[in-house]
Design a protein around this motif. Structure first.
Motif, PDB file in Angstrom:
ATOM      1  N   UNK A 173       0.728  -1.292   0.037  1.00 54.42           N
ATOM      2  CA  UNK A 173       0.149  -0.053  -0.020  1.00 54.42           C
ATOM      3  C   UNK A 173       0.793   1.387  -0.086  1.00 54.42           C
ATOM      4  N   UNK A 174       0.795   2.262  -1.004  1.00 52.34           N
ATOM      5  CA  UNK A 174       1.725   3.130  -1.137  1.00 52.34           C
ATOM      6  C   UNK A 174       1.507   4.061  -0.162  1.00 52.34           C
ATOM      7  N   UNK A 175       0.417   4.484   0.596  1.00 51.07           N
ATOM      8  CA  UNK A 175       0.271   5.533   1.487  1.00 51.07           C
ATOM      9  C   UNK A 175       0.988   5.093   2.928  1.00 51.07           C
ATOM     10  N   UNK A 176       1.246   3.822   3.010  1.00 48.88           N
ATOM     11  CA  UNK A 176       1.272   3.382   4.341  1.00 48.88           C
ATOM     12  C   UNK A 176       2.645   3.553   4.773  1.00 48.88           C
ATOM     13  N   UNK A 177       3.887   3.228   3.846  1.00 52.61           N
ATOM     14  CA  UNK A 177       5.244   3.774   4.698  1.00 52.61           C
ATOM     15  C   UNK A 177       5.468   5.307   4.916  1.00 52.61           C
ATOM     16  N   UNK A 178       4.937   6.100   4.345  1.00 56.48           N
ATOM     17  CA  UNK A 178       4.779   7.341   5.012  1.00 56.48           C
ATOM     18  C   UNK A 178       4.103   7.738   6.176  1.00 56.48           C
ATOM     19  N   UNK A 179       2.876   6.891   6.353  1.00 61.17           N
ATOM     20  CA  UNK A 179       2.154   7.194   7.726  1.00 61.17           C
ATOM     21  C   UNK A 179       3.002   6.336   8.867  1.00 61.17           C
ATOM     22  N   UNK A 180       3.886   5.478   8.411  1.00 65.01           N
ATOM     23  CA  UNK A 180       4.427   4.666   9.593  1.00 65.01           C
ATOM     24  C   UNK A 180       5.531   5.690  10.085  1.00 65.01           C
ATOM     25  N   UNK A 181       6.467   6.182   8.944  1.00 60.46           N
ATOM     26  CA  UNK A 181       7.365   7.244   9.780  1.00 60.46           C
ATOM     27  C   UNK A 181       6.775   8.468  10.253  1.00 60.46           C
ATOM     28  N   UNK A 182       5.713   8.834   9.600  1.00 57.99           N
ATOM     29  CA  UNK A 182       4.945  10.167  10.361  1.00 57.99           C
ATOM     30  C   UNK A 182       4.527   9.966  12.001  1.00 57.99           C
ATOM     31  N   UNK A 183       4.536   8.497  12.275  1.00 59.95           N
ATOM     32  CA  UNK A 183       3.588   8.504  13.520  1.00 59.95           C
ATOM     33  C   UNK A 183       2.245   8.340  13.343  1.00 59.95           C
ATOM     34  N   UNK A 184       1.607   8.240  12.278  1.00 60.49           N
ATOM     35  CA  UNK A 184       0.130   8.231  12.339  1.00 60.49           C
ATOM     36  C   UNK A 184      -0.368   7.197  13.337  1.00 60.49           C
ATOM     37  N   UNK A 185      -1.641   7.918  13.729  1.00 56.73           N
ATOM     38  CA  UNK A 185      -2.643   7.207  14.544  1.00 56.73           C
ATOM     39  C   UNK A 185      -3.764   6.961  13.800  1.00 56.73           C
ATOM     40  N   UNK A 208      -7.959   6.618  13.933  1.00 59.17           N
ATOM     41  CA  UNK A 208      -9.217   6.910  14.447  1.00 59.17           C
ATOM     42  C   UNK A 208     -10.214   6.246  14.159  1.00 59.17           C
ATOM     43  N   UNK A 209     -10.864   5.479  15.054  1.00 57.79           N
ATOM     44  CA  UNK A 209     -11.836   4.559  14.798  1.00 57.79           C
ATOM     45  C   UNK A 209     -13.203   4.936  15.460  1.00 57.79           C
ATOM     46  N   UNK A 210     -14.408   4.792  14.629  1.00 58.38           N
ATOM     47  CA  UNK A 210     -15.410   5.180  15.445  1.00 58.38           C
ATOM     48  C   UNK A 210     -16.641   4.229  15.062  1.00 58.38           C
ATOM     49  N   UNK A 211     -17.609   3.930  16.151  1.00 62.13           N
ATOM     50  CA  UNK A 211     -18.806   3.321  15.841  1.00 62.13           C
ATOM     51  C   UNK A 211     -19.866   4.148  16.459  1.00 62.13           C
ATOM     52  N   UNK A 212     -21.131   3.410  16.444  1.00 63.99           N
ATOM     53  CA  UNK A 212     -22.218   4.217  17.072  1.00 63.99           C
ATOM     54  C   UNK A 212     -22.056   4.892  18.330  1.00 63.99           C
ATOM     55  N   UNK A 213     -21.455   4.268  19.304  1.00 62.81           N
ATOM     56  CA  UNK A 213     -21.528   4.317  20.569  1.00 62.81           C
ATOM     57  C   UNK A 213     -20.190   4.914  21.139  1.00 62.81           C
ATOM     58  N   UNK A 214     -19.160   4.636  20.260  1.00 59.82           N
ATOM     59  CA  UNK A 214     -17.866   4.925  21.252  1.00 59.82           C
ATOM     60  C   UNK A 214     -16.589   5.309  19.862  1.00 59.82           C
ATOM     61  N   UNK A 215     -15.573   5.602  20.177  1.00 66.44           N
ATOM     62  CA  UNK A 215     -14.422   5.967  19.389  1.00 66.44           C
ATOM     63  C   UNK A 215     -13.016   5.157  20.105  1.00 66.44           C
ATOM     64  N   UNK A 216     -12.262   4.797  19.180  1.00 65.45           N
ATOM     65  CA  UNK A 216     -10.821   4.732  19.949  1.00 65.45           C
ATOM     66  C   UNK A 216      -9.884   4.905  19.009  1.00 65.45           C
ATOM     67  N   UNK A 217      -8.758   5.150  19.331  1.00 62.59           N
ATOM     68  CA  UNK A 217      -7.560   5.475  18.610  1.00 62.59           C
ATOM     69  C   UNK A 217      -6.331   4.734  18.924  1.00 62.59           C
ATOM     70  N   UNK A 218      -5.576   4.137  17.826  1.00 65.71           N
ATOM     71  CA  UNK A 218      -4.324   3.452  18.120  1.00 65.71           C
ATOM     72  C   UNK A 218      -3.190   3.549  17.035  1.00 65.71           C
ATOM     73  N   UNK A 219      -2.151   3.480  17.410  1.00 69.25           N
ATOM     74  CA  UNK A 219      -1.066   3.593  16.509  1.00 69.25           C
ATOM     75  C   UNK A 219      -1.284   2.629  15.216  1.00 69.25           C
ATOM     76  N   UNK A 220      -0.633   3.245  14.041  1.00 67.94           N
ATOM     77  CA  UNK A 220      -0.907   2.365  12.770  1.00 67.94           C
ATOM     78  C   UNK A 220      -0.368   1.118  13.010  1.00 67.94           C
ATOM     79  N   UNK A 221       0.858   1.208  13.712  1.00 67.47           N
ATOM     80  CA  UNK A 221       1.304  -0.157  13.824  1.00 67.47           C
ATOM     81  C   UNK A 221       0.737  -1.207  14.779  1.00 67.47           C
ATOM     82  N   UNK A 222      -0.501  -0.747  15.286  1.00 66.93           N
ATOM     83  CA  UNK A 222      -1.208  -1.773  16.138  1.00 66.93           C
ATOM     84  C   UNK A 222      -2.368  -2.036  15.264  1.00 66.93           C
ATOM     85  N   UNK A 223      -2.858  -0.920  14.467  1.00 73.18           N
ATOM     86  CA  UNK A 223      -4.160  -1.343  13.617  1.00 73.18           C
ATOM     87  C   UNK A 223      -3.838  -2.264  12.607  1.00 73.18           C
ATOM     88  N   UNK A 224      -2.452  -2.038  11.902  1.00 73.68           N
ATOM     89  CA  UNK A 224      -2.315  -3.035  10.907  1.00 73.68           C
ATOM     90  C   UNK A 224      -1.584  -4.326  11.334  1.00 73.68           C
TER      91      UNK A 224
END
Lengths: 161, 280
Positions: B118-130, B132-148
């Motif tokens: 995935x071409x967007x992914x290496x830049x997001x890793x070095x940039x320290x991307x997190x 953001x997930x949402x559902x009807x009731x809540x949200x959570x946020x995790x580092x891209x290294x844990x999401x993938x």
């Protein structure tokens, strides 16, 4: 499912399955066979159409997604009102067409490019057409054609008599 | 025939997801439709995300840059906050697919597809991307290294949607670099790609280096040994050559129909040498 959209400038209401691919709807139900399908997987650009002026792939778009959009195919470009679009004519004149299978997609990508950049460099033309594969021409004459159409569109080059 | 639902707002989205728990979320379709067509059996219902304005937001939020998951690659690429400030991401997105694919495919789609290429992914890793997930009731946020979590595997629960990606405030990078090697320039999957961020002192000594490679492992790969080899040394062929050697040892590419593992390993290291030519 009933879908309302504008096709080549005309409001249309069509009845079709929502998961019908746009390329199939156009070719098989609406008779617009200028839209070509080659790879069916987003890797060749033959099925390019303009959706709200943007180049998109009709093989990776579902009929339901057309709701409320403006769709332009190569047929719409040829018949664009009173003024003939300079692109098809310049493709013919410069010898940019060989087998012709990629041509509709190529012309529509060029149209989208010229809307954004009326005076593109050859590099910008290459980038603008980079999603359209041609297996005959070697691309040079296609780039010539887009340059010529751009100049005519700006009034820098005369139209042929 | 499969149902195709186009929710117009988040309320309609949650309703559609609850009414059709088996439905697939459909963003740009550039990966999903190709896979569904190759698959036997009846197609699933599709919930299209393209009409949700809330998912297309690109804005600064409390010092961070938020990129909505539904924003197309073209929209992100053209955004002044990306074009000017995040050349590492802009270069990667400019190499992704083709103009048509960039007009259709979305950042969220690239994340959830979780391809090692995935071409967007290496830049997001070095940039320290997190993420953001949402559902009807809540949200959570995790580092891209844990999401993938692996190729095609992400930490996304039923009822959740990727809202977007949060990028921390720029940390004063002197040099941002992305390069992709493929069979051709456009419409090509990466055989190897490298995203790099470097912070140099005024004397040209590397203060911090972040490196991430695509297509050389099950997910985007970092090589801390290579980063450490650059730190504290002047940026040049000597330090980069050493880092390239260490990177080649740390990465775990595979042989496939596009390239051999040994070729990928060699090229992954050699891509670092390009940093010597880059003006800081």
């Amino acid at each position: 499912m009933r879908i309302n959209f504008v096709l080549n400038g005309e409001p249309r209401r069509v009845e079709c399955d929502p998961d019908r691919r746009v390329v199939d709807l156009l070719r098989e139900e609406l008779g617009l066979t200028g839209v070509k399908e080659a790879c069916g997987a987003g890797e060749c650009g033959a099925c390019t159409v303009l959706v709200d002026g943007q180049a998109r792939l009709s093989c990776l778009m579902l009929a339901a997604q057309l709701e409320g959009r403006e769709l332009t195919t190569i047929e719409g470009l040829a018949a664009a009102g009173q003024t003939l679009d300079p692109l098809p004519a310049s493709f013919v004149e410069t010898g940019a067409v060989q087998c012709g299978f990629c041509t509709p997609g190529m012309v529509l990508s060029a149209r989208a490019l010229l809307e954004r950049a009326p005076a593109p460099s050859r590099r910008e033309i290459r980038q603008g057409l980079s999603g359209n594969l041609c297996r005959c021409t070697g691309y040079q004459k296609i780039i010539d054609a887009v340059e010529l159409a751009a100049a005519r569109g700006r009034g820098d080059e005369p139209w042929p008599r | 025939m499969a149902k195709v639902i186009l929710p117009a707002d988040m309320g309609q989205l949650w309703e559609a997801m609850e009414a059709h728990p088996e439905a697939r979320l459909y963003a740009g379709g550039t990966d999903l439709l190709v896979r569904l067509r190759a698959q036997a059996g009846p197609p699933p219902a599709l919930v299209c995300l393209e009409r949700l304005e809330e998912l297309r937001i690109i804005e600064e939020r409390g010092g961070e840059l938020f990129l909505g998951a539904g924003a197309t690659h073209a929209q992100i690429l053209e955004h002044p906050k990306v074009r000017g400030r995040l050349p590492v991401l802009a270069r990667a997105l400019a190499s992704l697919g083709s103009p048509q694919v960039r007009n259709m495919g979305t950042l969220g789609g690239n994340l959830v597809t979780a391809s090692p290429a995935g071409d967007s992914l290496p830049p997001l890793y070095v940039l320290g991307a997190e993420v953001q997930l949402i559902s009807r009731k809540a949200g959570r946020r995790l580092p891209i290294t844990e999401f993938i979590k692996g190729p095609g595997r992400v930490d996304l629960n039923p009822g959740e949607v990727v809202a977007g990606v949060c990028l921390p405030k720029s940390e004063g990078w002197t040099l941002q670099h992305f390069e992709k090697v493929g069979r051709r320039d456009a419409l090509a999957i990466a055989l190897v790609s490298l995203a790099a961020l470097l912070r140099l002192s005024s004397e040209g000594v590397v203060e911090e280096a972040r490196l991430a490679w695509g297509s050389v492992g099950p997910t985007v790969m970092r090589a801390p040994q290579a980063e450490a080899a650059l730190k504290g040394r002047p940026l040049g062929l000597a330090s980069l050559g050493e880092a390239a050697e260490l990177a080649g040892q740390a990465l775990t590419p595979i042989d496939d129909l596009r390239a051999s593992a040994s070729y990928r390993r060699r090229v992954a290291g050699n891509l670092l040498l390009r940093l010597a030519e880059r003006e800081a």
